[in-house]
Design a protein around this motif. Structure first.
Motif, PDB file in Angstrom:
ATOM      1  N   ASN A 220      32.561  35.898  -1.001  1.00 61.28           N
ATOM      2  CA  ASN A 220      33.587  35.066  -1.629  1.00 61.28           C
ATOM      3  C   ASN A 220      33.753  35.323  -3.120  1.00 61.28           C
ATOM      4  O   ASN A 220      34.656  34.784  -3.751  1.00 61.28           O
ATOM      5  N   ASP A 221      32.901  36.137  -3.727  1.00 58.80           N
ATOM      6  CA  ASP A 221      32.981  36.410  -5.160  1.00 58.80           C
ATOM      7  C   ASP A 221      33.902  37.598  -5.415  1.00 58.80           C
ATOM      8  O   ASP A 221      33.566  38.744  -5.103  1.00 58.80           O
ATOM      9  N   MET A 222      35.081  37.330  -5.968  1.00 56.03           N
ATOM     10  CA  MET A 222      36.060  38.376  -6.250  1.00 56.03           C
ATOM     11  C   MET A 222      36.290  38.548  -7.757  1.00 56.03           C
ATOM     12  O   MET A 222      37.320  39.073  -8.174  1.00 56.03           O
ATOM     13  N   SER A 223      35.345  38.099  -8.549  1.00 51.67           N
ATOM     14  CA  SER A 223      35.528  38.144 -10.004  1.00 51.67           C
ATOM     15  C   SER A 223      35.659  39.580 -10.515  1.00 51.67           C
ATOM     16  O   SER A 223      36.460  39.861 -11.419  1.00 51.67           O
TER      17      SER A 223
ATOM     18  N   THR B  33      32.593  44.827  -2.742  1.00 45.06           N
ATOM     19  CA  THR B  33      32.672  43.539  -2.046  1.00 45.06           C
ATOM     20  C   THR B  33      33.916  43.473  -1.160  1.00 45.06           C
ATOM     21  O   THR B  33      33.864  42.989  -0.026  1.00 45.06           O
TER      22      THR B  33
ATOM     23  N   SER C 287      33.991  42.959   2.921  1.00 47.75           N
ATOM     24  CA  SER C 287      34.732  41.863   3.536  1.00 47.75           C
ATOM     25  C   SER C 287      35.772  42.377   4.520  1.00 47.75           C
ATOM     26  O   SER C 287      35.898  41.878   5.639  1.00 47.75           O
TER      27      SER C 287
ATOM     28  N   GLU D 266      39.411  34.530  -8.425  1.00 42.69           N
ATOM     29  CA  GLU D 266      38.076  35.029  -8.727  1.00 42.69           C
ATOM     30  C   GLU D 266      37.068  34.606  -7.670  1.00 42.69           C
ATOM     31  O   GLU D 266      36.100  35.317  -7.402  1.00 42.69           O
ATOM     32  N   THR D 267      37.279  33.429  -7.082  1.00 45.85           N
ATOM     33  CA  THR D 267      36.408  32.943  -6.014  1.00 45.85           C
ATOM     34  C   THR D 267      37.257  32.557  -4.814  1.00 45.85           C
ATOM     35  O   THR D 267      38.238  31.805  -4.951  1.00 45.85           O
ATOM     36  N   LEU D 268      36.899  33.077  -3.648  1.00 42.28           N
ATOM     37  CA  LEU D 268      37.640  32.756  -2.426  1.00 42.28           C
ATOM     38  C   LEU D 268      37.175  31.397  -1.923  1.00 42.28           C
ATOM     39  O   LEU D 268      36.129  31.271  -1.298  1.00 42.28           O
ATOM     40  N   THR D 269      37.956  30.375  -2.224  1.00 42.37           N
ATOM     41  CA  THR D 269      37.606  29.020  -1.801  1.00 42.37           C
ATOM     42  C   THR D 269      37.900  28.836  -0.320  1.00 42.37           C
ATOM     43  O   THR D 269      38.674  29.587   0.282  1.00 42.37           O
ATOM     44  N   TRP D 270      37.307  27.807   0.261  1.00 45.36           N
ATOM     45  CA  TRP D 270      37.536  27.549   1.689  1.00 45.36           C
ATOM     46  C   TRP D 270      38.998  27.208   1.984  1.00 45.36           C
ATOM     47  O   TRP D 270      39.537  27.694   2.994  1.00 45.36           O
TER      48      TRP D 270
END
Length: 422
Positions: free
Chosen positions: A147-150, A172, A176, A354-358
């Protein structure tokens, strides 16, 4: 009508009969299959397929099967059958979603849509169930571990990234997407196997439940998965060979010509990729409906495509284009909504936060589920109907389909103008 030796209806436990038994049971060339009530075309023995030829195809769940015509070629006659000069159809029966004669492009596409409409319960159940399962696994894996896409988001403002930054950013993403592609491949195999069973009965105007489609398809799933992987490796291998050859020739030539050779090698590899893709495009229905081996399905597809490569290529490309357009139309609103919820800028396709939230992942997954539910049945239906059309044109399968559907008297041929090949 008895099943032709050497195969049984998909899902049945009837063992294949050894070739020696087939030879001992061979009957006279003009004999008719037992219980068929119709004469057998001259030169074909229902108990003895030609050496080295495939042995048949049956409607899943039908004990009678459709295998009588498999392995038989129409007797030599001026003009031949199916779209060649000298024969035409006085009347074509239509017990199910297609008329039992050589199909036009529109009839193949319409037949796929008609299957989805007439048998929407099993089609929707299969496609939706598989789409939800695959997207659920892919979404959970991505949300927990990738989930970290920074690092990827940082590239948007970095005009001169280093190799380490590029590797970190795309590492990453590749992991994914690899998980997602793996789940999509598994889902596609399951959907293709079960939906092919639905189409094979829809041609006869018969319905099938999700449970029946699963029972028919289950024994062939591992072979279909192996076939899918093998075709992918063959296609990617052909592309890799073209690129490597271009690079080697470029290195030998040196100078400005080096880049040209790489481009030419890549283009040559892509041409071979397309040719192989079309050549093996009918291998999945051949494996599912003829109980072929993996290599046997590849040979069977190549045989059916031979002489009709351009036609099948055009239809497959048209179907793929329709699927792409439909997928874009369905997924665009989901992508925009996910970008807005996840904190992206809301561009045309939505920027990755930056972060893949739910919430972001769930909205994208809903769009992917809807897209797969609509496109999987259409793609599987087009491929299965192309396979049926190829066998009708080459092997007069329509006669066996008509007998299996109980409409023998409705499909006849008479000397006359050629049927359309379109």
């Amino acid at each position: 009508m008895n099943d032709a030796p050497g195969w049984a209806s998909p899902g049945s436990s009837e063992p294949e009969q050894p070739q020696g038994d087939r030879d001992r049971d061979a009957s006279a060339p003009d004999a008719a299959p037992e219980g068929s009530g119709a004469p057998t075309p001259s030169g074909w023995s229902p108990q003895q397929p030609p050496p080295g030829g495939p042995t048949g195809w049956s409607a899943p769940g039908d004990q009678g099967g459709w295998g009588g015509q498999q392995g038989w070629s129409p007797p030599a006659a001026p003009g031949g059958w199916h779209g060649h000069s000298g024969w035409h159809y006085a009347h074509a029966a239509k017990p199910g979603v297609i008329p039992l004669r050589p199909l036009g492009v529109g009839e193949i596409l319409d037949g796929a849509v008609s299957t989805m409409r007439a048998h929407w319960r099993p089609v929707l159940g299969i496609a939706l169930g598989i789409a939800v399962l695959t997207e659920l696994v892919a979404t959970v894996v991505t949300g927990v571990w990738f989930n970290d896409m920074s690092s990827l988001a940082a590239l948007q403002d970095n005009q001169n990234p280093t190799m380490d930054e590029l590797a970190d950013a795309f590492g990453t993403t590749a992991a994914s997407e690899g998980v997602r592609l793996f789940m999509v491949m598994i889902g596609t195999v399951l959907a293709t196997a079960m939906l092919t069973m639905v189409v094979s009965r829809a041609v006869l105007g018969r319905s099938v439940s999700v449970a029946e489609a699963w029972e028919d398809a289950r024994p062939r799933l591992l072979r279909l998965l192996a076939l899918t992987v093998l075709v992918a490796l063959i296609v990617l291998g052909a592309l890799a060979v073209g690129i490597v050859l271009g690079a080697l020739l470029g290195a030998a030539a040196g100078g400005p010509a080096a880049g040209l050779f790489v481009v030419l090698g890549t283009l040559g590899g892509l041409v071979v990729v397309v040719w192989l893709w079309v050549l093996f495009s009918l291998s999945a229905p051949a494996l599912m409906l003829e109980r072929a081996t993996v290599t046997g399905a590849l040979r069977r597809s190549a045989k059916l495509v031979r002489g009709s490569w351009w036609r099948i290529c055009g239809i497959q490309l048209l179907a793929a284009l329709l699927v792409m357009v439909l997928s874009f139309i369905i997924s665009l609103p989901a992508s925009l909504a996910a970008s807005a919820v996840g904190g992206g800028s809301g561009g045309l396709l939505g920027d990755v936060p930056e972060t893949l939230t739910w919430p972001y992942l769930i909205i994208l997954a809903i769009g992917a589920v809807v897209t797969a539910t609509v496109t999987l049945p259409f793609s599987a239906g087009v491929t299965a109907l192309l396979y049926i059309d190829a066998r009708i044109r080459r092997e007069a399968l329509d006669l066996e389909l008509a007998r299996a559907a109980g409409t023998t008297g409705d499909t006849t041929r008479q000397p006359g103008p050629a049927a359309s090949e379109s």
